[in-house]
Design a protein around this motif. Structure first.
Motif, mmCIF file in Angstrom:
data_model
loop_
_atom_site.group_PDB
_atom_site.id
_atom_site.type_symbol
_atom_site.label_atom_id
_atom_site.label_comp_id
_atom_site.label_asym_id
_atom_site.label_seq_id
_atom_site.Cartn_x
_atom_site.Cartn_y
_atom_site.Cartn_z
ATOM 1 N N UNK A 1 0.502 -1.116 0.217
ATOM 2 C CA UNK A 1 0.003 -0.310 0.445
ATOM 3 C C UNK A 1 0.374 0.977 -0.088
ATOM 4 N N UNK A 2 1.994 0.570 1.139
ATOM 5 C CA UNK A 2 3.074 2.636 0.312
ATOM 6 C C UNK A 2 3.624 2.915 -0.898
ATOM 7 N N UNK A 3 3.657 1.386 -1.475
ATOM 8 C CA UNK A 3 4.655 1.889 -2.874
ATOM 9 C C UNK A 3 3.412 2.598 -3.328
ATOM 10 N N UNK A 4 2.117 2.063 -3.464
ATOM 11 C CA UNK A 4 0.891 2.814 -4.313
ATOM 12 C C UNK A 4 0.912 4.136 -3.984
ATOM 13 N N UNK A 5 1.009 4.238 -2.757
ATOM 14 C CA UNK A 5 0.964 5.973 -2.174
ATOM 15 C C UNK A 5 1.922 6.839 -2.798
ATOM 16 N N UNK A 6 3.723 6.234 -2.962
ATOM 17 C CA UNK A 6 4.347 6.770 -2.819
ATOM 18 C C UNK A 6 4.534 7.058 -4.516
ATOM 19 N N UNK A 7 3.911 5.878 -5.357
ATOM 20 C CA UNK A 7 3.423 6.161 -7.117
ATOM 21 C C UNK A 7 2.641 7.017 -7.257
ATOM 22 N N UNK A 8 1.930 7.506 -6.729
ATOM 23 C CA UNK A 8 0.737 8.098 -7.222
ATOM 24 C C UNK A 8 0.910 9.666 -6.899
ATOM 25 N N UNK A 9 1.849 10.032 -5.594
ATOM 26 C CA UNK A 9 2.034 11.191 -4.704
ATOM 27 C C UNK A 9 2.471 11.933 -5.785
ATOM 28 N N UNK A 10 2.993 11.613 -6.562
ATOM 29 C CA UNK A 10 3.942 12.781 -7.417
ATOM 30 C C UNK A 10 2.422 13.057 -8.272
ATOM 31 N N UNK A 11 1.690 12.888 -8.721
ATOM 32 C CA UNK A 11 0.058 12.984 -9.079
ATOM 33 C C UNK A 11 -0.497 13.950 -8.698
ATOM 34 N N UNK A 12 -0.414 13.519 -7.513
ATOM 35 C CA UNK A 12 -1.332 14.585 -6.323
ATOM 36 C C UNK A 12 -0.480 15.897 -5.801
ATOM 37 N N UNK A 13 0.651 15.575 -6.176
ATOM 38 C CA UNK A 13 1.725 16.808 -5.909
ATOM 39 C C UNK A 13 1.439 17.725 -7.624
ATOM 40 N N UNK A 14 1.205 17.359 -8.487
ATOM 41 C CA UNK A 14 0.663 17.492 -9.940
ATOM 42 C C UNK A 14 -0.888 18.083 -9.850
ATOM 43 N N UNK A 15 -1.195 17.539 -10.046
ATOM 44 C CA UNK A 15 -2.518 18.493 -9.364
ATOM 45 C C UNK A 15 -2.628 19.150 -8.385
ATOM 46 N N UNK A 16 -2.479 19.691 -7.659
ATOM 47 C CA UNK A 16 -2.566 20.454 -6.061
ATOM 48 C C UNK A 16 -1.609 21.619 -6.796
ATOM 49 N N UNK A 17 -0.425 21.372 -7.711
ATOM 50 C CA UNK A 17 0.721 23.058 -8.324
ATOM 51 C C UNK A 17 -0.281 22.891 -9.622
ATOM 52 N N UNK A 18 -1.379 22.988 -10.134
ATOM 53 C CA UNK A 18 -1.578 22.824 -11.682
ATOM 54 C C UNK A 18 -1.611 23.683 -11.604
ATOM 55 N N UNK A 19 -2.145 24.815 -12.722
ATOM 56 C CA UNK A 19 -2.279 26.107 -12.802
ATOM 57 C C UNK A 19 -3.682 26.899 -12.328
ATOM 58 N N UNK A 20 -4.741 25.541 -12.100
ATOM 59 C CA UNK A 20 -6.141 26.389 -12.008
ATOM 60 C C UNK A 20 -6.447 27.021 -10.700
ATOM 61 N N UNK A 21 -5.996 26.206 -9.467
ATOM 62 C CA UNK A 21 -6.118 26.761 -8.264
ATOM 63 C C UNK A 21 -4.527 28.346 -8.374
ATOM 64 N N UNK A 22 -4.209 28.838 -9.091
ATOM 65 C CA UNK A 22 -3.160 29.446 -8.854
ATOM 66 C C UNK A 22 -4.005 30.399 -9.365
ATOM 67 N N UNK A 23 -4.288 30.171 -11.152
ATOM 68 C CA UNK A 23 -5.291 31.250 -11.294
ATOM 69 C C UNK A 23 -6.304 31.767 -10.417
ATOM 70 N N UNK A 24 -7.026 31.079 -9.707
ATOM 71 C CA UNK A 24 -7.941 31.593 -8.803
ATOM 72 C C UNK A 24 -8.239 31.832 -7.936
ATOM 73 N N UNK A 25 -6.911 31.843 -6.944
ATOM 74 C CA UNK A 25 -6.187 32.411 -6.193
ATOM 75 C C UNK A 25 -6.071 34.081 -6.366
ATOM 76 N N UNK A 26 -4.704 34.026 -7.669
ATOM 77 C CA UNK A 26 -4.917 35.059 -8.048
ATOM 78 C C UNK A 26 -5.979 36.306 -8.383
ATOM 79 N N UNK A 27 -7.180 35.777 -9.291
ATOM 80 C CA UNK A 27 -8.239 36.361 -10.002
ATOM 81 C C UNK A 27 -8.942 36.915 -8.031
ATOM 82 N N UNK A 28 -9.694 36.193 -7.457
ATOM 83 C CA UNK A 28 -9.966 36.110 -6.090
ATOM 84 C C UNK A 28 -8.565 37.292 -5.292
ATOM 85 N N UNK A 29 -7.554 37.416 -5.020
ATOM 86 C CA UNK A 29 -7.155 38.458 -4.750
ATOM 87 C C UNK A 29 -7.416 39.190 -5.140
#
Length: 100
Positions: A1-29
């Motif tokens: 299970x830990x290995x699966x989480x390690x493999x998918x963690x990079x995808x999660x970081x990519x989604x979290x750092x995608x431009x959509x939330x960044x653009x949303x925060x900039x527009x909200x500010x």
């Protein structure tokens, strides 16, 4: 299970750092209530990702690898189907781009 989480963690970081939330925060500010709206959007985004991740982990908890330690056959088929779908979307977007 830990290995699966390690493999998918990079995808999660990519989604979290995608431009959509960044653009949303900039527009909200840039709004009159930006000091409240920007962090609220960011908190909602993080909580939403955490909720989706938790649901996926709970649903896939019973998905074990096959007897040989390799992923089950359906995992390879799912990877291939997702890859073909993403390739189709990429070609569709490429053909629909603005010319000139």
């Amino acid at each position: 299970m830990g290995e699966a989480i390690g493999q998918i963690l990079s995808y999660g970081v990519g989604v979290a750092l995608s431009p959509f939330p960044i653009i949303g925060v900039i527009l909200m500010l840039a709004t009159p209530r930006g000091r409240i709206n920007g962090p609220a959007l960011l908190l909602g985004w993080v909580l939403g990702l955490a909720l989706v991740g938790t649901i996926v982990l709970l649903v896939s908890g019973g998905a074990d690898p096959s007897d040989q330690g390799q992923p089950a056959d359906w995992v390879s088929a799912l990877d291939l189907a997702i890859g073909v779908l993403l390739l189709w979307v990429a070609v569709k977007e490429w053909r629909g781009r603005a010319r000139g």
